[in-house]
Write a protein that holds these residues in place. Structure first.
Motif, PDB file in Angstrom:
ATOM      1  N   LYS A  27       0.833  -1.190   0.000  1.00  0.00           N
ATOM      2  CA  LYS A  27       0.000   0.000   0.000  1.00  0.00           C
ATOM      3  C   LYS A  27       0.874   1.249   0.000  1.00  0.00           C
ATOM      4  O   LYS A  27       2.077   1.195   0.225  1.00  0.00           O
ATOM      5  CB  LYS A  27      -0.935   0.012   1.217  1.00  0.00           C
ATOM      6  CG  LYS A  27      -1.965  -1.113   1.228  1.00  0.00           C
ATOM      7  CD  LYS A  27      -2.931  -0.986   2.393  1.00  0.00           C
ATOM      8  CE  LYS A  27      -4.000  -2.061   2.349  1.00  0.00           C
ATOM      9  NZ  LYS A  27      -4.983  -1.915   3.459  1.00  0.00           N
ATOM     10  N   TYR A  34       4.320   1.013   2.112  1.00  0.00           N
ATOM     11  CA  TYR A  34       4.405   0.145   3.279  1.00  0.00           C
ATOM     12  C   TYR A  34       3.681  -1.159   2.965  1.00  0.00           C
ATOM     13  O   TYR A  34       3.020  -1.291   1.933  1.00  0.00           O
ATOM     14  CB  TYR A  34       3.820   0.813   4.526  1.00  0.00           C
ATOM     15  CG  TYR A  34       2.315   1.005   4.497  1.00  0.00           C
ATOM     16  CD1 TYR A  34       1.472   0.101   5.130  1.00  0.00           C
ATOM     17  CD2 TYR A  34       1.744   2.101   3.852  1.00  0.00           C
ATOM     18  CE1 TYR A  34       0.091   0.272   5.117  1.00  0.00           C
ATOM     19  CE2 TYR A  34       0.374   2.274   3.834  1.00  0.00           C
ATOM     20  CZ  TYR A  34      -0.451   1.362   4.465  1.00  0.00           C
ATOM     21  OH  TYR A  34      -1.807   1.538   4.443  1.00  0.00           O
ATOM     22  N   ASP A  36       0.938  -3.909   4.478  1.00  0.00           N
ATOM     23  CA  ASP A  36      -0.094  -4.126   5.478  1.00  0.00           C
ATOM     24  C   ASP A  36      -0.277  -5.618   5.716  1.00  0.00           C
ATOM     25  O   ASP A  36      -0.303  -6.409   4.768  1.00  0.00           O
ATOM     26  CB  ASP A  36      -1.411  -3.515   5.007  1.00  0.00           C
ATOM     27  CG  ASP A  36      -2.421  -3.411   6.131  1.00  0.00           C
ATOM     28  OD1 ASP A  36      -2.204  -2.576   7.031  1.00  0.00           O
ATOM     29  OD2 ASP A  36      -3.418  -4.165   6.108  1.00  0.00           O
ATOM     30  N   ASP A  38      -2.778  -8.423   7.428  1.00  0.00           N
ATOM     31  CA  ASP A  38      -4.156  -8.520   7.911  1.00  0.00           C
ATOM     32  C   ASP A  38      -4.351  -9.591   8.983  1.00  0.00           C
ATOM     33  O   ASP A  38      -5.482  -9.886   9.377  1.00  0.00           O
ATOM     34  CB  ASP A  38      -5.124  -8.749   6.751  1.00  0.00           C
ATOM     35  CG  ASP A  38      -4.986 -10.134   6.110  1.00  0.00           C
ATOM     36  OD1 ASP A  38      -4.200 -10.969   6.616  1.00  0.00           O
ATOM     37  OD2 ASP A  38      -5.668 -10.373   5.088  1.00  0.00           O
ATOM     38  N   HIS A  65      -2.996  -2.394  14.218  1.00  0.00           N
ATOM     39  CA  HIS A  65      -4.337  -1.900  13.917  1.00  0.00           C
ATOM     40  C   HIS A  65      -5.241  -1.872  15.151  1.00  0.00           C
ATOM     41  O   HIS A  65      -5.949  -0.899  15.388  1.00  0.00           O
ATOM     42  CB  HIS A  65      -4.984  -2.735  12.818  1.00  0.00           C
ATOM     43  CG  HIS A  65      -4.375  -2.521  11.473  1.00  0.00           C
ATOM     44  ND1 HIS A  65      -4.135  -1.269  10.947  1.00  0.00           N
ATOM     45  CD2 HIS A  65      -3.932  -3.399  10.531  1.00  0.00           C
ATOM     46  CE1 HIS A  65      -3.595  -1.374   9.750  1.00  0.00           C
ATOM     47  NE2 HIS A  65      -3.460  -2.655   9.474  1.00  0.00           N
ATOM     48  N   ASP A 116      -3.278   2.191  14.867  1.00  0.00           N
ATOM     49  CA  ASP A 116      -3.006   2.838  13.582  1.00  0.00           C
ATOM     50  C   ASP A 116      -2.118   4.078  13.695  1.00  0.00           C
ATOM     51  O   ASP A 116      -2.256   5.021  12.914  1.00  0.00           O
ATOM     52  CB  ASP A 116      -4.320   3.186  12.869  1.00  0.00           C
ATOM     53  CG  ASP A 116      -5.143   1.949  12.554  1.00  0.00           C
ATOM     54  OD1 ASP A 116      -4.560   0.957  12.079  1.00  0.00           O
ATOM     55  OD2 ASP A 116      -6.359   1.953  12.802  1.00  0.00           O
ATOM     56  N   ALA A 170       1.138  -3.175  10.263  1.00  0.00           N
ATOM     57  CA  ALA A 170       1.812  -2.787   9.029  1.00  0.00           C
ATOM     58  C   ALA A 170       3.285  -2.531   9.307  1.00  0.00           C
ATOM     59  O   ALA A 170       3.688  -2.267  10.448  1.00  0.00           O
ATOM     60  CB  ALA A 170       1.159  -1.534   8.442  1.00  0.00           C
TER      61      ALA A 170
END
Length: 202
Positions: A27, A34, A36, A38, A65, A116, A170
């Motif tokens: 992303k 960077y 990410d 999940d 996150h 975040d 991330a």
């Protein structure tokens, strides 16, 4: 280097390959790239394991996150999945604190992460097993662990070496060194990390 969704190559030539079918997405934020994670995948080094180190440093420009939800927050680790043989950068699920996980041989940090928010995270361990935690260049916990010896095994990014405790966050930079960084080296890394974070937040 390379497509980080499939494979990373470190500056020393060590390759990291995705060990599951999904989990990593490339992303861009404010023009800065960077990766990410999940929480469903991880990367493992595939060009030889990481041998036992007498002393080491690991760093990341990273964010979590949801740092206080669940128990799945092993950002980076090497060593074995046995008590006192793990060396891991960890986010404690109950408090969201940046910490060291040694598999029943832990050091819990004193500074929690906000969801975040990019941080400069560093762990170091001396030959005497003094383990120090730094968040944004500032000391955020320390303690002496047992740190038993281990056989060579992969470095894993985004999970433990068994593929569990996956990281939901991330990465913009990751760094390893086979010693505790000197004051000059720490200053240089922190300056680099601060510049990366400034680009991400621009």
């Amino acid at each position: 280097q390379n497509d980080p969704v499939l494979c990373w190559t470190a500056t020393n030539g060590v390759k990291f390959t995705k060990a599951s079918a999904s989990g990593f997405t490339l992303k861009k934020m404010n023009g800065a790239w960077y990766v990410d994670a999940d929480g469903s995948g991880y990367l493992r080094s595939t060009t030889g394991g990481q041998a036992m180190l007498t002393a080491w440093s690991m760093s990341a420009v990273t964010l979590a996150h949801t740092p206080t939800s669940g128990s799945q927050y092993m950002a980076i680790m090497f060593g074995n999945e046995s008590a006192r043989q793990r060396r891991g950068m960890w986010v404690v699920s109950s408090t969201g604190a940046l910490s060291y996980n040694g598999y029943a041989d832990d050091v819990t940090g004193s500074s929690s992460l906000s969801a975040d928010v990019w941080i400069d995270a560093t762990l170091t361990q001396s030959a005497a097993k003094l383990t120090s935690i730094y968040k944004n260049g500032t000391a955020a916990g320390s303690g002496t662990v047992t740190g038993d010896n281990f056989a060579s095994d992969a470095i894993t990014i985004g999970a433990n070496n068994g593929g569990g405790e996956n990281y939901y966050g991330a990465y913009a930079r990751i760094g390893f060194k086979s010693s505790v960084r000197s004051a000059t080296e720490k200053t240089a890394w922190d300056a680099h990390a601060t510049a990366v974070i400034a680009d991400l937040n621009a």
